[in-house]
Design a protein around this motif. Sequence first.
Motif, PDB file in Angstrom:
ATOM      1  N   VAL A  28       2.127   7.552  78.483  1.00 10.44           N
ATOM      2  CA  VAL A  28       2.906   7.295  77.277  1.00 10.44           C
ATOM      3  C   VAL A  28       3.361   8.645  76.728  1.00 10.44           C
ATOM      4  CG1 VAL A  28       2.923   6.269  74.978  1.00 10.44           C
ATOM      5  CG2 VAL A  28       1.489   5.271  76.772  1.00 10.44           C
ATOM      6  N   ALA A  29       4.648   8.771  76.421  1.00  8.66           N
ATOM      7  CA  ALA A  29       5.164   9.960  75.760  1.00  8.66           C
ATOM      8  C   ALA A  29       5.054   9.747  74.262  1.00  8.66           C
ATOM      9  CB  ALA A  29       6.622  10.194  76.165  1.00  8.66           C
ATOM     10  N   VAL A  30       4.437  10.709  73.559  1.00 10.80           N
ATOM     11  CA  VAL A  30       4.126  10.570  72.139  1.00 10.80           C
ATOM     12  C   VAL A  30       4.623  11.805  71.386  1.00 10.80           C
ATOM     13  CG1 VAL A  30       2.262  10.270  70.465  1.00 10.80           C
ATOM     14  CG2 VAL A  30       2.066   9.222  72.709  1.00 10.80           C
ATOM     15  N   ALA A  31       5.151  11.610  70.171  1.00 10.08           N
ATOM     16  CA  ALA A  31       5.583  12.728  69.346  1.00 10.08           C
ATOM     17  C   ALA A  31       4.378  13.493  68.815  1.00 10.08           C
ATOM     18  CB  ALA A  31       6.424  12.221  68.172  1.00 10.08           C
ATOM     19  N   GLY A  32       4.509  14.816  68.745  1.00 10.12           N
ATOM     20  CA  GLY A  32       3.412  15.639  68.247  1.00 10.12           C
ATOM     21  C   GLY A  32       3.885  17.009  67.841  1.00 10.12           C
ATOM     22  N   GLU A  33       2.967  17.937  67.781  1.00 10.58           N
ATOM     23  CA  GLU A  33       3.303  19.315  67.448  1.00 10.58           C
ATOM     24  C   GLU A  33       4.242  19.905  68.491  1.00 10.58           C
ATOM     25  OE1 GLU A  33      -0.326  21.426  67.309  1.00 10.58           O
ATOM     26  OE2 GLU A  33      -1.214  20.194  65.736  1.00 10.58           O
ATOM     27  N   GLU A  34       5.140  20.729  68.039  1.00  8.43           N
ATOM     28  CA  GLU A  34       6.029  21.420  68.972  1.00  8.43           C
ATOM     29  C   GLU A  34       5.272  22.544  69.670  1.00  8.43           C
ATOM     30  OE1 GLU A  34       9.533  24.155  67.901  1.00  8.43           O
ATOM     31  OE2 GLU A  34      10.430  22.173  68.250  1.00  8.43           O
ATOM     32  N   ARG A  35       5.458  22.641  70.979  1.00  7.48           N
ATOM     33  CA  ARG A  35       4.819  23.686  71.778  1.00  7.48           C
ATOM     34  C   ARG A  35       5.858  24.288  72.715  1.00  7.48           C
ATOM     35  NH1 ARG A  35       0.556  19.865  74.666  1.00  7.48           N
ATOM     36  NH2 ARG A  35       2.458  18.617  74.755  1.00  7.48           N
ATOM     37  N   THR A  36       5.658  25.529  73.094  1.00  7.18           N
ATOM     38  CA  THR A  36       6.487  26.148  74.120  1.00  7.18           C
ATOM     39  C   THR A  36       5.615  26.485  75.317  1.00  7.18           C
ATOM     40  OG1 THR A  36       8.117  27.054  72.594  1.00  7.18           O
ATOM     41  CG2 THR A  36       7.949  28.103  74.744  1.00  7.18           C
ATOM     42  N   PHE A  37       6.011  25.994  76.475  1.00  7.45           N
ATOM     43  CA  PHE A  37       5.312  26.258  77.733  1.00  7.45           C
ATOM     44  C   PHE A  37       6.095  27.318  78.493  1.00  7.45           C
ATOM     45  CE2 PHE A  37       4.174  21.999  76.468  1.00  7.45           C
ATOM     46  CZ  PHE A  37       2.807  21.946  76.699  1.00  7.45           C
ATOM     47  N   ASP A  38       5.373  28.328  78.951  1.00  3.32           N
ATOM     48  CA  ASP A  38       6.042  29.444  79.607  1.00  3.32           C
ATOM     49  C   ASP A  38       5.030  30.180  80.471  1.00  3.32           C
ATOM     50  OD1 ASP A  38       8.439  31.867  78.260  1.00  3.32           O
ATOM     51  OD2 ASP A  38       8.122  31.091  80.276  1.00  3.32           O
ATOM     52  N   GLU A  39       5.512  31.022  81.341  1.00  4.76           N
ATOM     53  CA  GLU A  39       4.667  31.959  82.080  1.00  4.76           C
ATOM     54  C   GLU A  39       5.561  33.034  82.686  1.00  4.76           C
ATOM     55  OE1 GLU A  39       4.604  32.030  85.575  1.00  4.76           O
ATOM     56  OE2 GLU A  39       5.208  30.039  86.220  1.00  4.76           O
ATOM     57  N   PRO A  40       5.001  34.160  83.098  1.00  5.11           N
ATOM     58  CA  PRO A  40       5.813  35.337  83.391  1.00  5.11           C
ATOM     59  C   PRO A  40       6.920  35.148  84.428  1.00  5.11           C
ATOM     60  CG  PRO A  40       3.528  35.978  83.171  1.00  5.11           C
ATOM     61  CD  PRO A  40       3.553  34.478  83.144  1.00  5.11           C
ATOM     62  N   SER A  41       6.726  34.292  85.439  1.00  7.03           N
ATOM     63  CA  SER A  41       7.739  34.179  86.489  1.00  7.03           C
ATOM     64  C   SER A  41       8.878  33.227  86.128  1.00  7.03           C
ATOM     65  CB  SER A  41       7.093  33.708  87.797  1.00  7.03           C
ATOM     66  OG  SER A  41       6.687  32.350  87.715  1.00  7.03           O
ATOM     67  N   ALA A  42       8.793  32.586  84.960  1.00  8.28           N
ATOM     68  CA  ALA A  42       9.841  31.656  84.539  1.00  8.28           C
ATOM     69  C   ALA A  42      10.930  32.403  83.781  1.00  8.28           C
ATOM     70  CB  ALA A  42       9.253  30.552  83.667  1.00  8.28           C
ATOM     71  N   ASP A  43      12.191  32.129  84.109  1.00 10.82           N
ATOM     72  CA  ASP A  43      13.276  32.772  83.380  1.00 10.82           C
ATOM     73  C   ASP A  43      13.605  32.036  82.088  1.00 10.82           C
ATOM     74  OD1 ASP A  43      14.395  30.539  84.523  1.00 10.82           O
ATOM     75  OD2 ASP A  43      15.813  31.630  85.787  1.00 10.82           O
ATOM     76  N   ALA A  44      12.986  30.872  81.865  1.00 10.48           N
ATOM     77  CA  ALA A  44      13.156  30.141  80.613  1.00 10.48           C
ATOM     78  C   ALA A  44      11.957  29.228  80.419  1.00 10.48           C
ATOM     79  CB  ALA A  44      14.452  29.327  80.629  1.00 10.48           C
ATOM     80  N   GLY A  45      11.430  29.176  79.204  1.00 11.82           N
ATOM     81  CA  GLY A  45      10.338  28.271  78.891  1.00 11.82           C
ATOM     82  C   GLY A  45      10.859  26.938  78.392  1.00 11.82           C
ATOM     83  N   VAL A  46       9.941  26.020  78.133  1.00 13.20           N
ATOM     84  CA  VAL A  46      10.283  24.686  77.635  1.00 13.20           C
ATOM     85  C   VAL A  46       9.621  24.498  76.285  1.00 13.20           C
ATOM     86  CG1 VAL A  46      10.049  22.201  77.991  1.00 13.20           C
ATOM     87  CG2 VAL A  46      10.550  23.695  79.940  1.00 13.20           C
ATOM     88  N   THR A  47      10.424  24.290  75.257  1.00 11.94           N
ATOM     89  CA  THR A  47       9.935  23.986  73.921  1.00 11.94           C
ATOM     90  C   THR A  47      10.093  22.492  73.685  1.00 11.94           C
ATOM     91  OG1 THR A  47      10.546  26.184  73.104  1.00 11.94           O
ATOM     92  CG2 THR A  47      10.203  24.451  71.461  1.00 11.94           C
ATOM     93  N   THR A  48       8.998  21.809  73.382  1.00 23.49           N
ATOM     94  CA  THR A  48       9.031  20.356  73.266  1.00 23.49           C
ATOM     95  C   THR A  48       8.006  19.860  72.262  1.00 23.49           C
ATOM     96  OG1 THR A  48       8.779  18.276  74.514  1.00 23.49           O
ATOM     97  CG2 THR A  48       7.431  20.135  75.223  1.00 23.49           C
ATOM     98  N   ASP A  49       8.312  18.726  71.617  1.00 24.19           N
ATOM     99  CA  ASP A  49       7.341  18.061  70.755  1.00 24.19           C
ATOM    100  C   ASP A  49       6.801  16.802  71.423  1.00 24.19           C
ATOM    101  OD1 ASP A  49       9.479  16.351  70.567  1.00 24.19           O
ATOM    102  OD2 ASP A  49       9.613  16.357  68.385  1.00 24.19           O
ATOM    103  N   VAL A  50       7.008  16.671  72.732  1.00 28.22           N
ATOM    104  CA  VAL A  50       6.506  15.523  73.491  1.00 28.22           C
ATOM    105  C   VAL A  50       5.116  15.839  74.035  1.00 28.22           C
ATOM    106  CG1 VAL A  50       6.888  13.979  75.446  1.00 28.22           C
ATOM    107  CG2 VAL A  50       8.844  14.828  74.125  1.00 28.22           C
ATOM    108  N   TRP A  51       4.177  14.935  73.785  1.00 23.54           N
ATOM    109  CA  TRP A  51       2.841  14.993  74.371  1.00 23.54           C
ATOM    110  C   TRP A  51       2.704  13.807  75.309  1.00 23.54           C
ATOM    111  CZ3 TRP A  51      -1.596  17.982  72.193  1.00 23.54           C
ATOM    112  CH2 TRP A  51      -1.165  18.983  71.306  1.00 23.54           C
ATOM    113  N   VAL A  52       1.949  13.953  76.385  1.00 21.61           N
ATOM    114  CA  VAL A  52       1.811  12.886  77.376  1.00 21.61           C
ATOM    115  C   VAL A  52       0.355  12.439  77.419  1.00 21.61           C
ATOM    116  CG1 VAL A  52       2.170  12.188  79.763  1.00 21.61           C
ATOM    117  CG2 VAL A  52       3.733  13.828  78.703  1.00 21.61           C
ATOM    118  N   ARG A  53       0.129  11.174  77.063  1.00 18.82           N
ATOM    119  CA  ARG A  53      -1.199  10.575  77.036  1.00 18.82           C
ATOM    120  C   ARG A  53      -1.290   9.434  78.040  1.00 18.82           C
ATOM    121  NH1 ARG A  53      -4.250  14.351  74.629  1.00 18.82           N
ATOM    122  NH2 ARG A  53      -3.424  14.995  72.603  1.00 18.82           N
ATOM    123  N   LEU A  54      -2.526   9.021  78.363  1.00 22.66           N
ATOM    124  CA  LEU A  54      -2.744   7.935  79.311  1.00 22.66           C
ATOM    125  C   LEU A  54      -3.436   6.753  78.652  1.00 22.66           C
ATOM    126  CD1 LEU A  54      -2.057  10.147  81.412  1.00 22.66           C
ATOM    127  CD2 LEU A  54      -3.819   9.142  82.878  1.00 22.66           C
TER     128      LEU A  54
END
Length: 334
Positions: free
Chosen positions: A87-113
């Motif tokens: 289930v995709a659920v609204a939540g806090e905004e987070r940015t996922f990134d790491e050094p080899s990525a040329d762009a991170g992903v900023t999202t307020d989607v959380w994924v629960r089971l």
Amino acid sequence: MRVHLLLPAAVVALAATTVAAVGVRAPDAGADTATATPVLAEAVRATAAAGIDLDVDVARHDHPPRSVVTDPDGAWLATFTDGAHTVAVAGEERTFDEPSADAGVTTDVWVRLLDAPFDGDVDLAWLRAALDDREPDVLEIATEYFEGAPDVRDEDGALIAGEAEYGPLLPDGWRPVGADWHDFPGVDATYGSKVDPADPEEYRALDCSGYVRIVYGFRLGLPLTLRPDGGASLPRRSFEQAAEAPGVVPIADGELDEARLQTGDLVFFDAPDDGDDRIDHVGIHLGVDDDGHHRFIHSRRSSNGPTLGGDAQGPSILDGEDYFARGFVSTRRL
């Protein structure tokens, strides 16, 4: 359809959460720590803070069949897909990134089971708890195996998470397929009467499908099987996961339809240069990155482990003309 939901004040009275910079960060965060800030819909915020009832709308959609939950102002809260645990659920905004990525992903989607595949009836008590939950979800757990991630151990000292390789380095410089979820912590896996022993050479290693299995299975409890079992459990190999696993198949024709793509979906590929016309790679869709591309997380041989970044083989994105975009085949929502 409109239903009535009482949200506790705790949904929005959230303390800032500090997480490791590897994997999850806030924009403009420093190198060592990052802070995630609550960004729930304003209507949810105000209603929950006042401790009063909130009306929510549940709309049915097709392709795939699903229930989309919004507040009365139309702000999205959750998406439940028929036949899927995730289930995709609204939540806090987070940015996922790491050094080899040329762009991170900023999202307020959380994924629960969910404990069982969605049957079309939205469980409001479950949704209320999910909106309030700030324990690591599918996405954050997936980053706990990135390069530089700290070790996480259980109360007995057994390894749960930490930096993972793709597989052991052979004398010829090749890293073979084979490291499953149980090889990473170095424990034997039991499937009924069959025992799959851990390979000591694959300790702290995860190939692409083993990575999916450690996130969704070992960490989040989705049933695992060594051989396909008709879709009741998540099987071992990527082509088996594409064909026969829990959940539904929103995209099956290799065409990237954004309307059918959701954060947390498994994404499958056939390497465009191997000529065998068979799925041989899997990842987890993360979302739209800061450059507007659909980015995914996967364990890859050429990067030696889990990543959302890129290398000489190409970036981890589904759209465009790069390596993985050309090899994209299908998705599955577990």
